[in-house]
Design an enzyme around this catalytic site. Structure first.
Site, mmCIF file in Angstrom:
data_model
loop_
_atom_site.group_PDB
_atom_site.id
_atom_site.type_symbol
_atom_site.label_atom_id
_atom_site.label_comp_id
_atom_site.label_asym_id
_atom_site.label_seq_id
_atom_site.Cartn_x
_atom_site.Cartn_y
_atom_site.Cartn_z
ATOM 1 C CB THR A 45 99.816 58.269 60.190
ATOM 2 O OG1 THR A 45 101.048 58.249 59.741
ATOM 3 C CG2 THR A 45 99.567 57.233 61.235
ATOM 4 C CB SER A 85 102.584 63.933 54.018
ATOM 5 O OG SER A 85 103.582 63.805 55.178
HETATM 6 N N1 ASP Z 1 104.805 59.405 57.091
HETATM 7 C C1 ASP Z 1 103.422 59.822 57.527
HETATM 8 C C2 ASP Z 1 103.224 60.962 56.516
HETATM 9 O O1 ASP Z 1 103.548 62.016 56.870
HETATM 10 C C3 ASP Z 1 103.288 60.203 58.925
HETATM 11 C C4 ASP Z 1 102.091 60.645 59.538
HETATM 12 O O2 ASP Z 1 101.101 60.947 58.781
HETATM 13 O O3 ASP Z 1 102.029 61.168 60.496
HETATM 14 O O4 ASP Z 1 102.201 60.483 55.801
#
Ligand code: ASP
Length: 346
Positions: free
Chosen positions: A17, A62
């Site tokens: 994010t 991720s």
């Molecule tokens: N879905 C995102 C990730 O893990 C969530 C984040 O970065 O907070 O890449």
């Protein structure tokens, strides 16, 4: 280490994010490229540091991480180890605790900071937590003791108000800025007006040699998360997974499970076939004590290994690391019982 007195830090951007922007068509968040990140944090230039960056060819959410991404991060650190004083890894929060745990096992004799951070809101958003996390992570990576040695010599997660040991951390909130917790180990540092290090908690075991990267991680592992009523077919089906080598058994309370004879019998058969089963508790805090209740005692009797106070992320990545090293089941069992990177309290 660089000869200049200015800290020399390498930022490794993997995705998450922190570097995402909204796709105008779908409105979903997608990884963007690193230049966008720096453009949004001009304050970084105010730090008196030399900062270089490395970007994954294809930044990922991720949730899409796998063992090859961990190997990529470990390799970048290895290739640049002598050139930099510290490393900041920008990473999505969802699997950050897995990456932190995996890297802790993969990087033997680490004596420089590897600080992993990310954010809950994209860095381009007005209320982002990413700017503060990134700047603090850089400061932690640059921090030195009075004698000039790095303050942090381990893999750690920096998020909002805390610095946690990587292999003790868990993502505990999908919404809060303080998204990570380490339920069985104190914070390495508290972030407020200043950065207050908890020196007693920091890793201070002298490196036994030069950095050694273990890049083989065996994915033939799985979780079995118990619940009242879980049936024999489910357990037997999971244990019959082709190639299975290790299981993290998530148990009730102090390490307890169903008392049905079929349960112990099915686990015993798997253990006899060389599968290593590690007992970790479903509770967010505390430790497994297999001898406390009859049900836990039964597990110990058939050869289930106590995971003590390991997080499930640390338990599964430790199994992947040990089997990746080509150890026998017996050797893996023995290594699971000891702390190799400060991942468990004994
Ligand atoms: N879905 C995102 C990730 O893990 C969530 C984040 O970065 O907070 O890449």
């Amino acid at each position: 280490m660089s000869t200049s007195t200015r800290p020399n830090i390498l930022m490794i951007y993997t995705g998450g994010t922190i570097g995402m922007i909204e796709n105008p068509n779908t409105r979903a968040l997608e990884p963007f490229d690193f230049d966008h990140l720096i453009d949004n944090v001009p304050k970084i230039r105010m730090l008196d540091f030399d900062i270089a960056n490395y970007q994954f060819e294809k930044p990922v959410d991720s949730s899409a991480m796998n063992t090859s991404h961990w190997v990529d991060i470990a390799r970048v650190i290895e290739d640049n180890y002598d050139k930099y004083d510290g490393f900041v890894v920008l990473h999505g929060t969802d699997t950050m605790a897995y990456t932190a745990s995996a890297l802790s096992f993969m990087l033997e004799n680490l004596d420089k900071p590897v600080i992993i951070t990310g954010s809950q809101l994209p860095i381009g958003e007005v209320r982002t937590d990413g700017e503060e996390n990134l700047i603090t992570a850089l400061q932690v990576a640059a921090a030195r003791e009075q004698n000039g040695t790095p303050m942090v010599r381990e893999v750690a997660i920096l998020f909002e108000n805390y610095l946690w040991r990587g292999n003790r951390s868990t993502k505990h909130s999908a919404d809060h800025f303080n998204a990570f917790k380490s339920n069985n180990y104190p914070e390495l540092a508290r972030i407020g007006l200043g950065i207050t290090y908890n020196k007693e908690a920091l890793w201070r075991v002298p490196a036994a040699g030069p950095l050694k990267v273990h890049s083989s991680m065996d994915p033939n592992v799985l979780y079995i998360d118990l619940f009242p009523g879980i049936c024999e077919t489910t357990i037997r089906h999971l244990l019959a997974t082709p190639g299975l080598k290790g299981v993290v058994l998530k148990t009730f309370g102090a390490g307890n499970g169903p008392s049905d004879p079929w349960f112990l019998k099915a686990l015993k058969e798997a253990i006899d076939n060389g599968v290593v089963i590690v007992n970790v508790t479903q509770c967010s805090n505390g430790s497994v004590h297999q001898q406390r209740y009859l049900t836990g005692w039964g597990l110990a009797q058939i050869g289930v290994v106590s995971g003590h106070d390991l997080t499930s992320e640390a338990a599964i990545t430790k199994l992947m690391h040990l089997f990746g090293e080509g150890l026998t089941s017996e050797q893996v069992k023995n290594a699971m019982e000891v702390s190799i990177r400060g991942e468990m309290s004994l």
